[in-house]
Scaffold this motif. Sequence first.
Motif, PDB file in Angstrom:
ATOM      1  N   ASN A   1     -15.143  -0.408  28.409  1.00  0.00           N
ATOM      2  CA  ASN A   1     -16.029  -0.267  27.259  1.00  0.00           C
ATOM      3  C   ASN A   1     -15.961   1.134  26.665  1.00  0.00           C
ATOM      4  OD1 ASN A   1     -16.956  -2.923  27.441  1.00  0.00           O
ATOM      5  ND2 ASN A   1     -18.586  -2.363  28.876  1.00  0.00           N
ATOM      6  N   ILE A   2     -15.901   2.145  27.523  1.00  0.00           N
ATOM      7  CA  ILE A   2     -15.810   3.528  27.042  1.00  0.00           C
ATOM      8  C   ILE A   2     -14.491   3.756  26.313  1.00  0.00           C
ATOM      9  CG2 ILE A   2     -15.623   5.939  27.824  1.00  0.00           C
ATOM     10  CD1 ILE A   2     -17.552   5.099  30.143  1.00  0.00           C
ATOM     11  N   PHE A   3     -13.412   3.191  26.851  1.00  0.00           N
ATOM     12  CA  PHE A   3     -12.099   3.325  26.219  1.00  0.00           C
ATOM     13  C   PHE A   3     -12.100   2.730  24.817  1.00  0.00           C
ATOM     14  CE2 PHE A   3      -8.002   1.240  25.362  1.00  0.00           C
ATOM     15  CZ  PHE A   3      -7.175   2.346  25.336  1.00  0.00           C
ATOM     16  N   ARG A   4     -12.598   1.510  24.662  1.00  0.00           N
ATOM     17  CA  ARG A   4     -12.617   0.855  23.361  1.00  0.00           C
ATOM     18  C   ARG A   4     -13.573   1.546  22.395  1.00  0.00           C
ATOM     19  NH1 ARG A   4      -8.274  -1.547  22.606  1.00  0.00           N
ATOM     20  NH2 ARG A   4      -9.285  -2.576  20.842  1.00  0.00           N
ATOM     21  N   LYS A   5     -14.684   2.030  22.919  1.00  0.00           N
ATOM     22  CA  LYS A   5     -15.671   2.705  22.089  1.00  0.00           C
ATOM     23  C   LYS A   5     -15.108   4.017  21.541  1.00  0.00           C
ATOM     24  CE  LYS A   5     -20.681   3.260  22.275  1.00  0.00           C
ATOM     25  NZ  LYS A   5     -21.853   3.258  23.167  1.00  0.00           N
ATOM     26  N   GLY A   6     -14.375   4.742  22.375  1.00  0.00           N
ATOM     27  CA  GLY A   6     -13.780   5.995  21.947  1.00  0.00           C
ATOM     28  C   GLY A   6     -12.728   5.802  20.876  1.00  0.00           C
ATOM     29  N   LEU A   7     -11.904   4.784  21.005  1.00  0.00           N
ATOM     30  CA  LEU A   7     -10.892   4.508  19.983  1.00  0.00           C
ATOM     31  C   LEU A   7     -11.544   4.111  18.670  1.00  0.00           C
ATOM     32  CD1 LEU A   7      -8.087   2.581  21.896  1.00  0.00           C
ATOM     33  CD2 LEU A   7      -8.258   5.019  21.368  1.00  0.00           C
ATOM     34  N   GLY A   8     -12.676   3.442  18.744  1.00  0.00           N
ATOM     35  CA  GLY A   8     -13.403   3.077  17.525  1.00  0.00           C
ATOM     36  C   GLY A   8     -13.961   4.289  16.811  1.00  0.00           C
TER      37      GLY A   8
END
Length: 424
Positions: free
Chosen positions: A362-369
């Motif tokens: 979740n942190i990975f996807r949130k950061g890319l967003g």
Amino acid sequence: MVEGKSKKVVKAYSVEHEYNLEGLISDYTLLLKAIIEEIWGNIRWKEKKVNRRMRIFPVIPTSKEFKRNIRNSALKNWEYASHYVDSAINTAYSIFKSWRKRYRKGIAKRKKPEIKRAFVYVKTTLFSYKDGKVKITIVPRKRYVEFDLKQYWFWDRVKNLNLGGIILKKGSITFTFWHMKEIRIEKPVGWDANLLSFDGYDGKQHYKISLKDVYTIHRAYELKRKRIQERTQKTKPKTYKRLMAKYKRREWKRVNALLHKISKSISNRSHIFEDLTYMKMKRKSKSRKKNRQLFKGDFIKLQKMIEYKANWNGYCVIYVNPRNTTKTCSRCGFVMKTRIGAVFKCPKCGLSMDRQKNASVNIFRKGLGMWGPGVAPNGDKTYDTLPMNPEGAEVDASQSVGMSRPPTLNPRRSPAEFVAEAHL
């Protein structure tokens, strides 16, 4: 790889010196404290409505007339270069700017900032720099101190960089160097910070960095200080202070050495971290014992070390809001009301996964967003978390905690060995 923007990257090196600068350092520190006291006495407090609540915010005096009065008052009995007064004024306003930012976030209290260590900030107008030689003005046309940077071990690293501000302390001096560098996001990995580990995900595989040795060091020295306190605090107060300072310094050195080794090993790529400043805001609601337990992992310090080294290498570090990262399903985006246990089990899609791995996805996807275009579907209440299957397969045993053990970092191994195993 996503192209980034140019950023001023700073690096600092400290060395010892034998100059007698106690007078300047003491007078500068007293002047800085007096300026902070003057600014604090002239702050106005203004009410403002935030999230349906009235809060009081500080309005710091910044008029030219106010600053001129402070400068003229400080120069009356000042025997050193006048630019040190300007340096103290600028430093005081920098301190208040940082304090105001933390106060608005709820981290700092409505309390005057304090100077706990004696130092002097030497701005660029107070020294000359040519061919590796630094000449600092103490008293104009009377007293100077000189340093030849070519004699120090870091010269080859900084000879092509710009020399920034200098920090003078009793017995040591810190040189800061800077250059403009393009900060890009490349091979990003999202990290979930926990007491005993850093759990990461880069879109393809999971990683695990053990912080157990950091916790063990803190715990061992905590017990040692407790024994010293029981035996010497009342009967031998001088011995008590000496031993406490000795073991505090030794603990700091051991922990820092381990954290530097970890941060250096993974500074060759971009990172996505949780913004853990919220933890400081909640200290009041937690017990003292829980606070001590929580911060034995030193993951906030580790984040800053990784950011410092990664930025210097040209890689971006992103901080995201950690809200609901452990309670959101990384496959379907369902947000659970509560999270219990070490395994995340989604009642909607049936995903069964280690909660730390789920949070890192979740942190990975949130950061890319945050970096590029938004990744969450319109109307989705997953806090910018993209529903996905992190394993690329149907829900089965391979997604449970029993999957293959990710690589861990042993403090006795070299960074190269760790990188080879973790494929970072």
